[in-house]
Design a protein around this motif. Structure first.
Motif, PDB file in Angstrom:
ATOM      1  N   LEU A   1      37.251  52.017  46.850  1.00 29.21           N
ATOM      2  CA  LEU A   1      37.525  51.252  45.635  1.00 29.21           C
ATOM      3  C   LEU A   1      38.320  52.030  44.597  1.00 29.21           C
ATOM      4  CD1 LEU A   1      34.159  49.356  45.271  1.00 29.21           C
ATOM      5  CD2 LEU A   1      36.411  48.347  45.652  1.00 29.21           C
ATOM      6  N   SER A   2      38.116  53.323  44.507  1.00 28.55           N
ATOM      7  CA  SER A   2      38.855  54.122  43.514  1.00 28.55           C
ATOM      8  C   SER A   2      40.355  53.930  43.668  1.00 28.55           C
ATOM      9  CB  SER A   2      38.503  55.605  43.651  1.00 28.55           C
ATOM     10  OG  SER A   2      37.193  55.824  43.237  1.00 28.55           O
ATOM     11  N   GLY A   3      40.842  54.037  44.887  1.00 28.05           N
ATOM     12  CA  GLY A   3      42.279  53.875  45.138  1.00 28.05           C
ATOM     13  C   GLY A   3      42.767  52.461  44.911  1.00 28.05           C
TER      14      GLY A   3
ATOM     15  N   ASP B   1      29.353  45.896  45.330  1.00 23.42           N
ATOM     16  CA  ASP B   1      29.593  45.383  43.980  1.00 23.42           C
ATOM     17  C   ASP B   1      29.749  46.600  43.071  1.00 23.42           C
ATOM     18  OD1 ASP B   1      26.822  45.900  44.224  1.00 23.42           O
ATOM     19  OD2 ASP B   1      26.236  44.250  42.932  1.00 23.42           O
ATOM     20  N   TYR B   2      30.638  46.460  42.103  1.00 19.47           N
ATOM     21  CA  TYR B   2      31.064  47.602  41.297  1.00 19.47           C
ATOM     22  C   TYR B   2      31.383  47.171  39.882  1.00 19.47           C
ATOM     23  CZ  TYR B   2      35.627  45.521  41.810  1.00 19.47           C
ATOM     24  OH  TYR B   2      36.665  44.633  41.740  1.00 19.47           O
ATOM     25  N   LYS B   3      31.556  48.166  39.008  1.00 15.73           N
ATOM     26  CA  LYS B   3      32.009  47.938  37.635  1.00 15.73           C
ATOM     27  C   LYS B   3      33.254  48.784  37.414  1.00 15.73           C
ATOM     28  CE  LYS B   3      27.381  46.955  35.980  1.00 15.73           C
ATOM     29  NZ  LYS B   3      26.291  47.383  35.102  1.00 15.73           N
ATOM     30  N   ALA B   4      34.231  48.216  36.715  1.00 13.35           N
ATOM     31  CA  ALA B   4      35.497  48.909  36.462  1.00 13.35           C
ATOM     32  C   ALA B   4      35.960  48.641  35.034  1.00 13.35           C
ATOM     33  CB  ALA B   4      36.554  48.440  37.451  1.00 13.35           C
ATOM     34  N   LYS B   5      36.915  49.478  34.574  1.00 14.03           N
ATOM     35  CA  LYS B   5      37.434  49.304  33.206  1.00 14.03           C
ATOM     36  C   LYS B   5      38.930  49.568  33.159  1.00 14.03           C
ATOM     37  CE  LYS B   5      37.247  53.987  31.434  1.00 14.03           C
ATOM     38  NZ  LYS B   5      37.168  54.734  30.201  1.00 14.03           N
ATOM     39  N   GLN B   6      39.539  49.077  32.096  1.00 12.27           N
ATOM     40  CA  GLN B   6      40.907  49.401  31.699  1.00 12.27           C
ATOM     41  C   GLN B   6      40.839  49.832  30.239  1.00 12.27           C
ATOM     42  OE1 GLN B   6      43.285  45.853  32.325  1.00 12.27           O
ATOM     43  NE2 GLN B   6      44.159  46.701  34.195  1.00 12.27           N
ATOM     44  N   ASP B   7      41.740  50.729  29.845  1.00 14.18           N
ATOM     45  CA  ASP B   7      41.789  51.177  28.455  1.00 14.18           C
ATOM     46  C   ASP B   7      43.007  50.576  27.746  1.00 14.18           C
ATOM     47  OD1 ASP B   7      39.506  52.857  28.488  1.00 14.18           O
ATOM     48  OD2 ASP B   7      40.656  54.370  29.567  1.00 14.18           O
ATOM     49  N   ASN B   8      42.941  50.572  26.429  1.00 10.97           N
ATOM     50  CA  ASN B   8      44.038  50.163  25.542  1.00 10.97           C
ATOM     51  C   ASN B   8      44.619  48.793  25.858  1.00 10.97           C
ATOM     52  OD1 ASN B   8      43.834  52.579  24.099  1.00 10.97           O
ATOM     53  ND2 ASN B   8      45.072  53.616  25.623  1.00 10.97           N
ATOM     54  N   PRO B   9      43.992  47.727  25.593  1.00 12.17           N
ATOM     55  CA  PRO B   9      42.664  47.583  25.010  1.00 12.17           C
ATOM     56  C   PRO B   9      41.595  47.706  26.093  1.00 12.17           C
ATOM     57  CG  PRO B   9      43.564  45.409  25.362  1.00 12.17           C
ATOM     58  CD  PRO B   9      44.634  46.411  25.769  1.00 12.17           C
TER      59      PRO B   9
ATOM     60  N   LEU C   1      35.899  39.500  45.735  1.00 15.40           N
ATOM     61  CA  LEU C   1      36.754  39.842  46.885  1.00 15.40           C
ATOM     62  C   LEU C   1      38.230  39.970  46.517  1.00 15.40           C
ATOM     63  CD1 LEU C   1      35.042  37.644  49.635  1.00 15.40           C
ATOM     64  CD2 LEU C   1      34.574  40.033  49.014  1.00 15.40           C
ATOM     65  N   ARG C   2      38.522  40.319  45.280  1.00 14.87           N
ATOM     66  CA  ARG C   2      39.919  40.487  44.834  1.00 14.87           C
ATOM     67  C   ARG C   2      40.492  41.827  45.259  1.00 14.87           C
ATOM     68  NH1 ARG C   2      42.148  39.853  38.660  1.00 14.87           N
ATOM     69  NH2 ARG C   2      44.287  40.451  39.077  1.00 14.87           N
ATOM     70  N   PHE C   3      39.702  42.894  45.184  1.00 18.67           N
ATOM     71  CA  PHE C   3      40.202  44.229  45.520  1.00 18.67           C
ATOM     72  C   PHE C   3      39.630  44.713  46.830  1.00 18.67           C
ATOM     73  CE2 PHE C   3      40.682  44.127  40.868  1.00 18.67           C
ATOM     74  CZ  PHE C   3      42.037  44.379  40.792  1.00 18.67           C
TER      75      PHE C   3
ATOM     76  N   VAL D   1      33.193  42.284  43.383  1.00 16.23           N
ATOM     77  CA  VAL D   1      32.671  42.459  44.735  1.00 16.23           C
ATOM     78  C   VAL D   1      33.869  42.654  45.647  1.00 16.23           C
ATOM     79  CG1 VAL D   1      31.461  41.317  46.638  1.00 16.23           C
ATOM     80  CG2 VAL D   1      30.638  41.034  44.295  1.00 16.23           C
ATOM     81  N   ALA D   2      33.779  43.652  46.539  1.00 17.55           N
ATOM     82  CA  ALA D   2      34.884  43.948  47.448  1.00 17.55           C
ATOM     83  C   ALA D   2      34.349  44.224  48.843  1.00 17.55           C
ATOM     84  CB  ALA D   2      35.660  45.164  46.952  1.00 17.55           C
ATOM     85  N   GLU D   3      35.160  43.909  49.848  1.00 20.64           N
ATOM     86  CA  GLU D   3      34.803  44.252  51.222  1.00 20.64           C
ATOM     87  C   GLU D   3      35.182  45.703  51.471  1.00 20.64           C
ATOM     88  OE1 GLU D   3      35.090  42.562  55.767  1.00 20.64           O
ATOM     89  OE2 GLU D   3      36.379  41.673  54.240  1.00 20.64           O
ATOM     90  N   ILE D   4      34.327  46.410  52.178  1.00 19.09           N
ATOM     91  CA  ILE D   4      34.535  47.822  52.464  1.00 19.09           C
ATOM     92  C   ILE D   4      34.659  48.008  53.965  1.00 19.09           C
ATOM     93  CG2 ILE D   4      33.514  50.135  52.249  1.00 19.09           C
ATOM     94  CD1 ILE D   4      34.276  48.767  49.571  1.00 19.09           C
TER      95      ILE D   4
END
Length: 91
Positions: free
Chosen positions: A54-56, A23-31, A89-91, A38-41
């Motif tokens: 996940l970074s990629g 499980d992770y946290k992510a962001k987008q800018d502008n806005p 499980l989207r990414f 949650v993602a499978e690894i």
């Protein structure tokens, strides 16, 4: 028969390991947009491995990984599904 099953289990390839999730946290800018997901690894079930994977995946979709909260097996999926919402499980 039991011995044969034991031998087969011991000789199973490494790819038959238990599933790993992060499980992770992510962001987008502008806005600014934030999400929890949650993602499978694949590969080692470690925070470092999850971070690398996940970074990629996220950056290819315009997101920046902020942090990996934890890694866990399939038994932890149910308690996180509602919180992750559309990012389960989207990414």
């Amino acid at each position: 028969m039991k011995r044969m099953l034991l031998i087969l289990a011991l000789c199973a390839p490494a790819s038959a390991q238990a599933a790993c999730y992060a499980d992770y946290k992510a962001k987008q800018d502008n806005p600014l947009r934030l999400h929890y997901g949650v993602a499978e690894i694949t590969g080692p079930c470690t925070v470092d491995s999850a971070r690398a994977a996940l970074s990629g995946r996220l950056s290819a979709n315009g997101w920046t990984l902020l942090n990996v909260v934890s890694v866990f097996d399939a038994s932890g999926l149910g308690e996180r599904k509602a919180s992750a919402g559309p990012y389960f499980l989207r990414f």
